[in-house]
Enzyme design. Structure first.
Site, PDB file in Angstrom:
ATOM      1  N   TYR A  28      -1.973  -3.215  18.224  1.00 11.58           N
ATOM      2  CA  TYR A  28      -3.099  -3.706  17.408  1.00 11.58           C
ATOM      3  C   TYR A  28      -3.311  -5.213  17.620  1.00 11.58           C
ATOM      4  O   TYR A  28      -4.451  -5.674  17.751  1.00 11.58           O
ATOM      5  CB  TYR A  28      -2.769  -3.393  15.952  1.00 11.58           C
ATOM      6  N   LYS A  79      -6.656  -6.885  18.981  1.00 14.36           N
ATOM      7  CA  LYS A  79      -7.427  -7.821  18.159  1.00 14.36           C
ATOM      8  C   LYS A  79      -7.503  -9.211  18.797  1.00 14.36           C
ATOM      9  O   LYS A  79      -8.485  -9.936  18.579  1.00 14.36           O
ATOM     10  CB  LYS A  79      -6.841  -7.886  16.742  1.00 14.36           C
TER      11      LYS A  79
HETATM   12  P1  NAP Z   1     -10.632   2.033   7.488  1.00 15.85           P
HETATM   13  O1  NAP Z   1     -10.826   2.044   6.013  1.00 15.85           O
HETATM   14  O2  NAP Z   1      -9.508   2.788   8.100  1.00 15.85           O
HETATM   15  O3  NAP Z   1     -12.012   2.466   8.192  1.00 15.85           O
HETATM   16  C1  NAP Z   1     -12.134   2.518   9.582  1.00 15.85           C
HETATM   17  C2  NAP Z   1     -13.225   3.507   9.940  1.00 15.85           C
HETATM   18  O4  NAP Z   1     -13.341   3.545  11.372  1.00 15.85           O
HETATM   19  C3  NAP Z   1     -12.899   4.928   9.464  1.00 15.85           C
HETATM   20  O5  NAP Z   1     -14.004   5.500   8.803  1.00 15.85           O
HETATM   21  C4  NAP Z   1     -12.590   5.645  10.782  1.00 15.85           C
HETATM   22  O6  NAP Z   1     -12.919   7.025  10.789  1.00 15.85           O
HETATM   23  C5  NAP Z   1     -13.490   4.908  11.750  1.00 15.85           C
HETATM   24  N1  NAP Z   1     -13.101   5.157  13.123  1.00 15.85           N
HETATM   25  C6  NAP Z   1     -11.835   5.228  13.629  1.00 15.85           C
HETATM   26  N2  NAP Z   1     -11.874   5.513  14.933  1.00 15.85           N
HETATM   27  C7  NAP Z   1     -13.174   5.625  15.277  1.00 15.85           C
HETATM   28  C8  NAP Z   1     -13.833   5.932  16.499  1.00 15.85           C
HETATM   29  N3  NAP Z   1     -13.163   6.164  17.628  1.00 15.85           N
HETATM   30  N4  NAP Z   1     -15.204   5.979  16.493  1.00 15.85           N
HETATM   31  C9  NAP Z   1     -15.892   5.758  15.350  1.00 15.85           C
HETATM   32  N5  NAP Z   1     -15.314   5.469  14.177  1.00 15.85           N
HETATM   33  C10 NAP Z   1     -13.962   5.412  14.131  1.00 15.85           C
HETATM   34  O7  NAP Z   1     -10.463   0.531   8.040  1.00 15.85           O
HETATM   35  P2  NAP Z   1     -10.857  -0.889   7.398  1.00 15.85           P
HETATM   36  O8  NAP Z   1      -9.661  -1.402   6.699  1.00 15.85           O
HETATM   37  O9  NAP Z   1     -12.163  -0.825   6.691  1.00 15.85           O
HETATM   38  O10 NAP Z   1     -10.990  -1.747   8.748  1.00 15.85           O
HETATM   39  C11 NAP Z   1     -12.230  -1.973   9.407  1.00 15.85           C
HETATM   40  C12 NAP Z   1     -12.002  -2.936  10.565  1.00 15.85           C
HETATM   41  O11 NAP Z   1     -11.430  -4.145  10.077  1.00 15.85           O
HETATM   42  C13 NAP Z   1     -11.039  -2.398  11.624  1.00 15.85           C
HETATM   43  O12 NAP Z   1     -11.456  -2.824  12.906  1.00 15.85           O
HETATM   44  C14 NAP Z   1      -9.733  -3.064  11.251  1.00 15.85           C
HETATM   45  O13 NAP Z   1      -8.868  -3.154  12.346  1.00 15.85           O
HETATM   46  C15 NAP Z   1     -10.226  -4.405  10.765  1.00 15.85           C
HETATM   47  N6  NAP Z   1      -9.283  -5.093   9.854  1.00 15.85           N
HETATM   48  C16 NAP Z   1      -8.912  -4.534   8.674  1.00 15.85           C
HETATM   49  C17 NAP Z   1      -8.015  -5.222   7.847  1.00 15.85           C
HETATM   50  C18 NAP Z   1      -7.548  -4.667   6.528  1.00 15.85           C
HETATM   51  O14 NAP Z   1      -6.669  -5.312   5.891  1.00 15.85           O
HETATM   52  N7  NAP Z   1      -8.046  -3.567   6.033  1.00 15.85           N
HETATM   53  C19 NAP Z   1      -7.518  -6.467   8.240  1.00 15.85           C
HETATM   54  C20 NAP Z   1      -7.928  -6.985   9.471  1.00 15.85           C
HETATM   55  C21 NAP Z   1      -8.822  -6.293  10.264  1.00 15.85           C
HETATM   56  P3  NAP Z   1     -11.794   8.128  10.387  1.00 15.85           P
HETATM   57  O15 NAP Z   1     -11.555   7.941   8.944  1.00 15.85           O
HETATM   58  O16 NAP Z   1     -12.446   9.434  10.719  1.00 15.85           O
HETATM   59  O17 NAP Z   1     -10.595   7.804  11.228  1.00 15.85           O
END
Ligand code: NAP
Length: 249
Positions: A150, A154
């Site tokens: 990851y 990133k």
């Molecule tokens: P999340 O709640 O897990 O949501 C991610 C979404 O992306 C889910 O709906 C997932 O679908 C979808 N997804 C996964 N693989 C995919 C694919 N191949 N094609 C299309 N959609 C896909 O994540 P989040 O926490 O909101 O994070 C959103 C972004 O912010 C990500 O890039 C993450 O790395 C980044 N981020 C998050 C955090 C944090 O603390 N939450 C911190 C830093 C960065 P499924 O449910 O069907 O898998």
């Protein structure tokens, strides 16, 4: 001016908050996620507030699926000139336990996904001589135990962002990255579960490390994405903005 935006991974979490925010700002939003039916709630929320949205099912790492999704969005909402590459997955493990599949899956969704989506959308942005691409990075780009895959993805997103900013700037397209810290979503819930502690305790431990004294909410990240998508921020490009309640979290 109202435009067409695509937000990937927008069925929930940060993507859903970003889709709602961009819709509130007057843009028609394609809510894209792996499973079209999972997009229904975000689409319903946007329409309930008077906005325009459609749900689109596509795997961002699949070139054919990306092409047909973007074609459908062009036909339904018009040419997309705003793209938020937000879809993401975790496959955390210490290096010695990390499988090739853990590595490939994470690199594929975050990096190949952002590449395929950006390549499919840029022709519409070039045609419009205006565009905004915002890529989701993470504080993990600075290194995080158990996240070699990851963190590499990133950090890669940031190099990708800077390069697209150089290539596409002359067409009125800006490309920036937002790098969140600890944000309360299903992704962080899954991490708490994996390491075997209750979510409330996990959040409390995380908040204790964050200078502003609280974890982030998806809306905190959506606000930063919105800034980069605005029509009057066209001189800001190739940047990575950490949204972490402090220098890192
Ligand atoms: P999340 O709640 O897990 O949501 C991610 C979404 O992306 C889910 O709906 C997932 O679908 C979808 N997804 C996964 N693989 C995919 C694919 N191949 N094609 C299309 N959609 C896909 O994540 P989040 O926490 O909101 O994070 C959103 C972004 O912010 C990500 O890039 C993450 O790395 C980044 N981020 C998050 C955090 C944090 O603390 N939450 C911190 C830093 C960065 P499924 O449910 O069907 O898998």
């Amino acid at each position: 001016m109202n435009r067409t935006a695509i937000v990937t991974g927008a069925a929930r979490g940060i993507g859903a908050a970003t889709a709602r925010r961009l819709a509130r700002e007057g843009h028609a939003v394609a809510v894209l996620d792996l499973d079209e039916s999972a997009c229904a709630e975000t689409v319903r929320d946007i329409r309930a507030e008077g906005g325009q949205a459609i749900g689109v099912g596509a795997d961002v790492a699949d070139a054919t699926a990306v092409t047909s999704a973007v074609d459908r969005i062009v036909d339904t909402l018009g040419p997309p000139t705003i793209l938020v590459n937000n879809a993401g997955v975790l496959r955390d493990n210490l290096l010695f336990k990390m499988t090739e599949d853990d590595w490939d899956t994470v690199l594929s969704v975050h990096l190949r996904g952002a590449f395929l989506m950006s390549r499919a959308v840029q022709s519409h942005q070039v045609e419009a001589q205006w565009g905004r691409i915002v890529n989701l990075s993470s504080t993990s780009a600075l290194g995080n135990r158990g996240q070699a895959n990851y963190a590499a993805a990133k950090a890669g997103v940031q190099g990708f962002t800077k390069t697209l900013a150089i290539e596409l700037g002359r067409y009125g397209i800006t490309v920036n990255a937002v790098a969140p810290g600890f944000i309360v979503t299903d992704m962080t819930r899954a991490t708490a579960q994996r390491i075997g502690i209750g979510f409330d305790e996990f959040v409390a431990r995380g908040a204790a490390e964050i200078p502003v004294g609280r974890p982030g909410e998806p809306e905190d990240v959506a606000a930063a994405v919105s800034y980069f998508c605005a029509s009057d921020t066209g001189f800001v490009s190739g940047q990575a903005l950490y949204v972490a309640g402090g220098p890192r979290a």
